[in-house]
Motif scaffolding. Structure first.
Motif, mmCIF file in Angstrom:
data_model
loop_
_atom_site.group_PDB
_atom_site.id
_atom_site.type_symbol
_atom_site.label_atom_id
_atom_site.label_comp_id
_atom_site.label_asym_id
_atom_site.label_seq_id
_atom_site.Cartn_x
_atom_site.Cartn_y
_atom_site.Cartn_z
ATOM 1 N N PHE A 4 -30.059 54.117 26.397
ATOM 2 C CA PHE A 4 -30.392 54.731 27.576
ATOM 3 C C PHE A 4 -30.350 53.783 29.036
ATOM 4 O O PHE A 4 -31.111 53.402 29.908
ATOM 5 C CB PHE A 4 -31.829 54.806 27.230
ATOM 6 C CG PHE A 4 -31.548 55.757 25.953
ATOM 7 C CD1 PHE A 4 -32.183 57.720 26.614
ATOM 8 C CD2 PHE A 4 -31.937 55.412 25.069
ATOM 9 C CE1 PHE A 4 -31.778 58.314 26.077
ATOM 10 C CE2 PHE A 4 -32.379 56.295 23.406
ATOM 11 C CZ PHE A 4 -31.948 57.406 24.911
ATOM 12 N N GLY A 9 -30.800 33.885 -1.210
ATOM 13 C CA GLY A 9 -32.206 33.433 -0.138
ATOM 14 C C GLY A 9 -30.741 32.718 1.061
ATOM 15 O O GLY A 9 -30.241 32.146 0.764
ATOM 16 N N PRO A 10 -31.189 33.089 2.601
ATOM 17 C CA PRO A 10 -30.367 31.813 2.941
ATOM 18 C C PRO A 10 -30.100 31.427 3.277
ATOM 19 O O PRO A 10 -29.165 30.710 3.387
ATOM 20 C CB PRO A 10 -31.177 33.123 4.598
ATOM 21 C CG PRO A 10 -32.235 33.465 4.686
ATOM 22 C CD PRO A 10 -32.658 33.893 2.521
ATOM 23 N N GLU A 11 -31.296 30.220 3.432
ATOM 24 C CA GLU A 11 -31.854 29.267 3.519
ATOM 25 C C GLU A 11 -30.349 28.529 1.861
ATOM 26 O O GLU A 11 -30.602 27.027 2.254
ATOM 27 C CB GLU A 11 -32.365 28.269 3.170
ATOM 28 C CG GLU A 11 -33.873 28.791 3.685
ATOM 29 C CD GLU A 11 -33.408 28.320 5.106
ATOM 30 O OE1 GLU A 11 -34.626 27.439 5.205
ATOM 31 O OE2 GLU A 11 -33.305 28.674 5.896
ATOM 32 N N ALA A 71 -30.089 30.200 19.598
ATOM 33 C CA ALA A 71 -30.501 31.680 19.874
ATOM 34 C C ALA A 71 -30.264 31.791 21.907
ATOM 35 O O ALA A 71 -30.286 33.095 22.553
ATOM 36 C CB ALA A 71 -31.642 31.246 20.526
ATOM 37 N N GLU A 92 -24.887 42.880 17.559
ATOM 38 C CA GLU A 92 -25.990 43.318 18.750
ATOM 39 C C GLU A 92 -25.145 43.566 19.605
ATOM 40 O O GLU A 92 -26.014 44.444 20.568
ATOM 41 C CB GLU A 92 -27.240 41.991 19.009
ATOM 42 C CG GLU A 92 -27.812 42.628 19.616
ATOM 43 C CD GLU A 92 -28.675 41.312 19.813
ATOM 44 O OE1 GLU A 92 -29.436 40.687 18.823
ATOM 45 O OE2 GLU A 92 -29.040 41.220 21.095
ATOM 46 N N ALA A 142 -30.498 53.396 11.502
ATOM 47 C CA ALA A 142 -31.387 53.602 12.953
ATOM 48 C C ALA A 142 -31.977 53.176 12.739
ATOM 49 O O ALA A 142 -32.783 52.868 13.681
ATOM 50 C CB ALA A 142 -30.771 55.260 12.510
ATOM 51 N N HIS A 143 -33.004 52.817 11.400
ATOM 52 C CA HIS A 143 -33.973 52.283 11.148
ATOM 53 C C HIS A 143 -34.102 50.686 11.972
ATOM 54 O O HIS A 143 -35.526 50.591 12.042
ATOM 55 C CB HIS A 143 -34.625 52.824 9.538
ATOM 56 C CG HIS A 143 -34.509 53.749 9.537
ATOM 57 N ND1 HIS A 143 -35.547 54.162 8.357
ATOM 58 C CD2 HIS A 143 -35.388 54.657 9.878
ATOM 59 C CE1 HIS A 143 -35.820 54.880 8.091
ATOM 60 N NE2 HIS A 143 -35.307 55.634 9.449
ATOM 61 N N GLN A 144 -33.407 50.162 11.931
ATOM 62 C CA GLN A 144 -33.400 48.616 12.156
ATOM 63 C C GLN A 144 -32.708 49.188 14.042
ATOM 64 O O GLN A 144 -33.066 47.946 14.435
ATOM 65 C CB GLN A 144 -32.264 48.375 11.999
ATOM 66 C CG GLN A 144 -32.382 48.062 10.246
ATOM 67 C CD GLN A 144 -30.907 47.020 9.390
ATOM 68 O OE1 GLN A 144 -29.598 46.765 10.340
ATOM 69 N NE2 GLN A 144 -31.333 47.333 7.990
ATOM 70 N N ARG A 145 -33.014 50.016 13.837
ATOM 71 C CA ARG A 145 -32.724 50.798 15.741
ATOM 72 C C ARG A 145 -31.066 49.591 15.860
ATOM 73 O O ARG A 145 -31.162 49.549 17.229
ATOM 74 C CB ARG A 145 -33.641 50.081 16.607
ATOM 75 C CG ARG A 145 -35.225 50.565 16.008
ATOM 76 C CD ARG A 145 -35.124 52.114 16.722
ATOM 77 N NE ARG A 145 -36.246 51.943 17.136
ATOM 78 C CZ ARG A 145 -37.275 53.288 15.830
ATOM 79 N NH1 ARG A 145 -36.275 52.766 14.890
ATOM 80 N NH2 ARG A 145 -38.013 53.287 16.653
ATOM 81 N N ASP A 184 -25.981 43.527 29.775
ATOM 82 C CA ASP A 184 -26.840 44.592 30.187
ATOM 83 C C ASP A 184 -27.007 44.548 31.273
ATOM 84 O O ASP A 184 -27.695 44.750 32.504
ATOM 85 C CB ASP A 184 -28.480 44.113 29.364
ATOM 86 C CG ASP A 184 -27.833 44.220 28.496
ATOM 87 O OD1 ASP A 184 -28.197 45.212 27.325
ATOM 88 O OD2 ASP A 184 -30.079 43.971 27.722
ATOM 89 N N ARG A 209 -27.188 33.729 21.760
ATOM 90 C CA ARG A 209 -27.174 34.959 21.959
ATOM 91 C C ARG A 209 -27.813 34.880 23.023
ATOM 92 O O ARG A 209 -27.520 36.776 23.069
ATOM 93 C CB ARG A 209 -27.533 35.414 20.593
ATOM 94 C CG ARG A 209 -28.272 36.523 20.144
ATOM 95 C CD ARG A 209 -29.518 36.258 19.468
ATOM 96 N NE ARG A 209 -29.013 37.733 18.142
ATOM 97 C CZ ARG A 209 -28.738 37.941 17.022
ATOM 98 N NH1 ARG A 209 -29.183 36.493 16.326
ATOM 99 N NH2 ARG A 209 -28.776 39.275 16.589
ATOM 100 N N ARG A 210 -28.644 34.692 23.658
ATOM 101 C CA ARG A 210 -29.735 35.826 24.773
ATOM 102 C C ARG A 210 -28.915 35.557 25.901
ATOM 103 O O ARG A 210 -28.926 36.700 26.911
ATOM 104 C CB ARG A 210 -30.502 34.766 24.473
ATOM 105 C CG ARG A 210 -31.610 36.200 25.376
ATOM 106 C CD ARG A 210 -33.487 35.684 25.291
ATOM 107 N NE ARG A 210 -33.474 33.732 25.712
ATOM 108 C CZ ARG A 210 -34.132 32.988 24.486
ATOM 109 N NH1 ARG A 210 -34.670 33.939 23.245
ATOM 110 N NH2 ARG A 210 -33.806 31.708 24.779
#
Ligand SMILES: Nc1ncnc2c1ncn2[C@@H]1O[C@H](COP(=O)(O)OP(=O)(O)OP(=O)(O)O)[C@@H](O)[C@H]1O
Ligand SMILES: [Mg+2]
Lengths: 468, 587
Positions: free
Chosen positions: B508, B480-482, B550, B500, B422-425, B561, B553-554
């Motif tokens: 909403f 580390g991810p790298e 990226a 996501e 929830a904190h990460q929405r 949406d 993903r978009r």
């Protein structure tokens, strides 16, 4: 009590323990009935029946019972329920938690009396809150918008500037369309110094004359803490729903309130709930916090800004936990940000205004407000994650995008959250946010469409320059 | 009045919180309703010892005095069921809140009484049977079409039977009979039922059909069955209410009973406001027309909080008995349990764990048993269901507490909400590692048959992706991810995209608040295809940095949406992005 009863007087209580006095055979005692206790050579004490029984009734005494001798005390059942005197003439006044004048002036006459305990607002008579309140604080207006009729507590820790934040909000808060508003401030067990912090700032801004103060400070009777916020809320409801004022109620500090509640529960030897707080604390707190809202067909509103100190900064402690279960979000203060000199030290990640969506967007703030906040929040959350990672793998272990996020998080705290006591309009807040987002490449702005990005201030400026 | 009758007239001997005691109650029955005090507040008998009775009071007791009278009502807490329930808002003891407002104003004052249904209301009754026929309990006598077209089936009440000598079709008031039986008795449009008793059925059926929620994370990962039960525990602000509301709006049910049990007044106002305006995606009628709201907000009397849950279940069972799919949203069962605790502790019962009464678990079990898919009593042959979705509010978000545990023991699924998410929405903030559904396999097969044969397979692939993601993220948090290999970095990103766009769903966003199964499936497939394409590119020599994730993903987020009419176009764009994922990899 359908018809008011006559007063009855008895001599001698069966027993006394802490704030409680046990009275035998108090005829026709009513639950919540107001009681006066008189002992020779002492000022009278006031109390309330919290358990009416044919054989034994329990009276909870407001003032300190030190030195009380049960056998000799004279007990008067007054035949009345606790009530609050309310009215516009209370504006500008300071009263104690038991509604005695604290400003050297005569007792206010008021326009009406309301039962102290209040009654639940009929849910079908409520209007869903939807009016934006501009507090002037970016971390709130931009990221966790406050709405009229909302209850939004500040979760603070010992020594954090929650009252300063509340004072800033009260000074700054502008009702949209400049409608009339008032402030009800209720001190619950806070120190003289804390009370001053609030009142001095408040007096300087000239807001005192449109406010009512209920002051129960640390040295004042503990049990009075249970009445003070109820008197304050009764007054707020009157100002809002009879006079149409938009009332902001600041309650400080709910932690002291809960401790008073625990004290009574312990004195009654009730089965304790978590950490010794009574099992009904949720319901009890709700009877305060639910007294916020907007009513159909009435112009005013009651908005609550309760402040609580999380013992040991622990958000899972029953006080913040139960509060969070009742209120419509929370503003959480961070020790870390405070240490770094950020004011207000609002930690945006655990903070949330649940009614934000109702108060922002087209016609209220700006249409893109939600997206703006979501994107900034995501970037900041990512940066905070990166900051944690640095502690383990070092900065070198971060990917370039993590490094960018980290830099953005720092800038976010320094430039958007931190603003001192300077007031920012919502437009200024939004612009500050856009400026932060201008610094990251397009690919990091995953929540925003190209169309939306084209409308941000920097792009508009660019477009204008090109045209010229 | 003689001295002796005066002595035995019931009167109050104690009032404390929601509890009262009275003497002169020798003839009272357990769970019988009484009216107490000069104000006539509603209360229920909990205990009888000789002449004394202990009562729980459903209204605010402040001001009630000793010696005030007590009057027995003769029947247990019951509700009037019939046309007019849909679209109404009632409190925990069945009083319509709008009537209360007319009686006591903006604030609810104790002592007001208002019938659940307006008996003077006139509706049109159409008999479905012929005169002379013998009817039995549960038989459909005829119908009344309610606002918005809902066909309200009028049933022979449980326990009644006989030969119909006359039907009274046409316009009738709720107070008028609609049929007379050979024994001279009448049948009405309404019937009363004692809320603590489950309504009778002919038999139970297997849970075999999915209860469509319209929420991807549930339909796809943790589906529940019609007639199933699910517990939704989560700390404050983790999204329980938003889930309950979303399901109330969009889930495939004929009737929704929304029980606001010990929660916020503003939330109820919002539900009313919004549900009156929102159209049901399936037939375009306002969602409110299929909803009954049972409301006991956190500042309303605590005993009525306990009863509100039974009231809500009874209403749902009543519609189930008509052959409908009813769903109950209970927000939150923790408040119901706390009410039990508060009353129990005032009764000085021996407390169990964390002060809850020792019968908490058995009460929770009984309550869950009222859900289910059933064969209804009476003819014509029909089946109905009650699906129960209960929010649970564990203190400190700790699921080991008694209420969560009692519910988990009996619920068929767990949708565990996580404050971290929830904190990460990441909403709905469903923790996919701890959540489960006992119906998952059967429902997967149902979706294979009804939506796409690849449904179960895609689900398994997404589950595995999330599983691997969990493991790899632990490694990444240390090195580390790298330091990860390219294919592992790809997996992390693919999982993040799946979280996501497949699991993530904004309540909403008008275009995405409701996701039909076909959309759910397409999004899941697209996320998996993206992952496959990335893996293929890396096998062929591409580096992680060479992949244009990226953009893809978009495109996926835009597909998610997009309005329904643009879904195909957006999906095509996603395919395009997937095809050109490897920037330098022109075939
Ligand atoms: N599906 C969602 N989409 C977008 N936002 C969400 C979603 N679910 C929850 N939220 C956000 O989380 C907030 C809190 O959600 P909600 O009120 O449902 O919490 P809760 O678990 O019911 O808390 P409480 O126990 O205090 O009642 C919402 O106001 C909203 O901002
Ligand atoms: Mg909730």
């Amino acid at each position: 009590m359908s018809a008011r009863q006559v007063a009855r007087t008895y001599r001698g209580a069966r027993a006394a323990a802490g704030p409680l006095v046990y009275v035998g055979a108090a005829q026709r005692a009513a639950l919540g009935e107001w009681v006066t206790l008189k002992a020779k050579g002492q000022p009278p004490l006031r109390g309330q029946v919290i358990d009416a029984g044919r054989d034994l009734s329990v009276v909870q005494v407001l003032e300190d019972t030190l030195g009380l001798e049960p056998a000799g005390v004279e007990i008067e059942l007054t035949g009345e329920l606790a009530h609050a005197v309310v009215g516009k003439d209370l504006l500008g006044r300071a009263l104690s938690g038991a509604q005695d004048p604290r400003d050297g002036q005569p007792r206010p006459i008021g326009e009406a009396i309301r039962p102290l305990w209040g009654a639940p607002l009929n849910p079908t008579q409520r209007l869903p809150p939807s009016d934006f309140i501009e507090t002037g604080i970016s971390a709130i207006d931009g990221m966790n918008t406050l709405v009229r009729g909302q209850k939004l507590p500040v979760f603070s820790g010992p020594g954090l500037p929650a009252l300063e934040l509340a004072a800033t909000i009260v000074e700054n808060a502008r009702a949209p369309r400049g409608e009339p508003f008032a402030v009800v401030f209720c001190a619950i067990g806070i120190t003289e110094r804390e009370t001053r912090t609030f009142l001095d700032r408040f007096a300087a801004s000239g807001a005192l004359e449109r406010s009512v103060l209920y002051l129960n400070q640390a040295q004042d009777p503990t049990i009075e803490r249970l009445l003070a916020p109820r008197a304050a809320l009764a007054c707020a409801e009157h100002l809002a729903f009879v006079h149409g004022l938009h009332v902001l109620v600041v309650l400080a500090d709910i932690t002291h309130y809960c401790e008073a509640l625990r004290e009574v529960a312990a004195a009654r030897e009730e089965v304790p709930g978590r950490r010794g707080y009574p099992g009904y604390m949720y319901t009890d707190l709700a009877s305060l916090f639910e007294r916020a809202g907007v009513v159909k067909g009435k112009p005013g509103s009651v908005t609550q800004l309760p402040i609580l100190t999380m013992p040991d900064d622990d958000i899972t402690h029953p006080i913040p936990d139960l509060t969070g279960y009742i209120t419509e979000g929370q503003v959480v203060l961070s020790r870390e940000l405070h240490r770094r000199g950020v004011f207000p030290p609002v930690d945006v990640l655990p903070s949330l205004s649940r009614l934000m969506n109702a108060g922002i967007g087209k016609g209220r703030t700006v249409p893109e407000h939600r997206k703006w906040a979501d994107q900034l929040y995501a970037l900041y959350a990512r940066g905070r994650e990166a900051r944690m990672m640095v502690a383990i793998v070092g900065e070198a272990g971060l990917s370039p995008s993590d490094r960018r996020a980290l830099a953005l998080a720092e800038a976010f705290e320094r430039e958007l959250v931190n603003q001192g006591t300077h007031r920012r309009t919502i437009a200024e807040t939004l612009e500050t946010g856009w400026r932060l987002m201008d610094r990251v490449p397009r690919e990091d702005l995953i929540k925003l469409s190209d169309e939306l990005l084209a409308t941000r201030p920097s792009q508009r400026a660019e477009a204008q320059r090109k045209e010229a | 009045m003689s001295a002796s009758s005066e002595r035995s007239a019931p009167k109050l001997t104690r009032v404390v919180g929601a509890l009262a005691e009275a003497t002169g109650m020798r003839e009272a029955k357990l769970n019988e309703l009484v009216r107490i005090g000069d104000g006539g507040l509603l209360a229920e008998v909990l205990r009888i010892t000789g002449d004394r009775a202990t009562l729980q009071v459903f209204e605010e007791t402040m001001g009630v005095a000793l010696e005030e009278p007590v009057a027995r009502e003769g029947e247990p807490l019951s509700i009037e069921l019939g046309p007019g329930l849909l679209g109404s808002v009632i409190d925990g003891i069945g009083r319509p809140l709008s009537e209360l407002a007319a009686l006591t104003g903006d604030f609810i004052l104790p002592g007001a009484s208002a019938p659940t249904l307006d008996k003077t209301k006139r509706v049109t009754f159409t008999p479905g049977l012929v005169e002379g026929i013998a009817v039995h309990e549960g038989d459909v006598l005829g119908t009344v079409v309610e606002r918005g077209g809902f066909e309200h089936r009028i049933l022979v009440p449980p326990g009644r039977q006989g030969q119909v000598t006359k039907f009274f079709g046409g316009e009738r008031a709720l107070s008028e009979p609609i049929a007379t039986l050979a024994d001279g008795s009448s049948l009405f449009l309404t019937q009363r039922w004692a809320v603590r008793r489950p309504r009778p059925i002919a038999g139970r059926k297997d849970a075999s059909r999915p209860f469509l929620t319209g929420q991807r994370v549930f339909d796809f990962l943790f589906p529940i069955a019609e007639g199933g039960t699910v517990a939704v525990p989560g700390g404050f602000g983790t999204g329980k209410t938003v889930i309950e509301q979303s399901l109330a709006k969009y889930a495939e049910a004929d009737v929704v009973v929304y029980i606001g049990c010990g929660e916020r007044g503003n939330e109820m106002a919002e539900v009313l406001h919004e549900f009156a305006r929102l159209k049901d995606p399936r037939h375009g009628r306002p969602v409110l027309d299929r909803t009954v709201l049972v409301v006991n907000t956190s500042n309303m009397p605590v005993a009525a909080r306990e009863s509100s849950v039974y009231l809500g279940l009874t209403i749902a069972e009543y519609f189930r008995d008509q052959g409908y799919r009813a769903a109950v949203m209970a927000d939150s069962l923790s408040r119901w349990a706390e009410a039990l605790r508060e009353i129990g502790s005032r009764l000085q019962e021996m407390p169990g764990e964390e002060g809850y009464p020792t019968y908490l678990a058995s009460r929770a079990a009984k309550l869950h048993e009222r859900a289910g898919r059933v064969t209804c009593l009476g003819g014509p042959q029909r089946e109905g269901s009650v699906t129960l979705i209960s929010a649970v509010s564990p203190p400190g978000g700790d699921f080991s507490e008694p209420v969560t545990q009692s519910c988990l023991r009996v619920a068929g699924a767990l949708w565990a909400l996580d404050p971290e998410l929830a904190h990460q929405r990441q909403f709905p903030a469903v923790d996919w590692h701890t959540s489960y559904s006992l119906y998952a396999e059967a429902m997967g097969q149902a979706f294979d048959a009804s939506c796409d044969p690849g449904w179960s397979k895609a689900r398994a692939e997404i589950v595995e992706l999330l599983q691997r993601d969990g493991e790899l993220r632990e490694v990444a948090s240390v090195v580390g991810p790298e330091a990860l290999e390219d294919k592992d970095r790809l997996l992390l990103t693919a999982a993040s995209i799946a979280r996501e766009v497949v699991l993530g769903q904004s309540a909403f966003d008008p275009n995405d608040a409701y996701s039909p199964p076909a959309k759910t499936f397409r999004l899941a497939r697209a996320a998996l295809e993206l992952f496959e394409a990335g893996k293929a590119a890396i096998t062929k020599g591409a580096g992680y940095a060479d992949l244009d994730l990226a953009q893809a993903r978009r495109a996926l987020a835009m597909m998610r949406d997009a309005p329904a009419t643009e879904l195909d176009a957006r999906a095509a764009e996603v395919s395009q992005r997937i095809a050109t994922l490897w920037r330098g990899g022109a075939s």
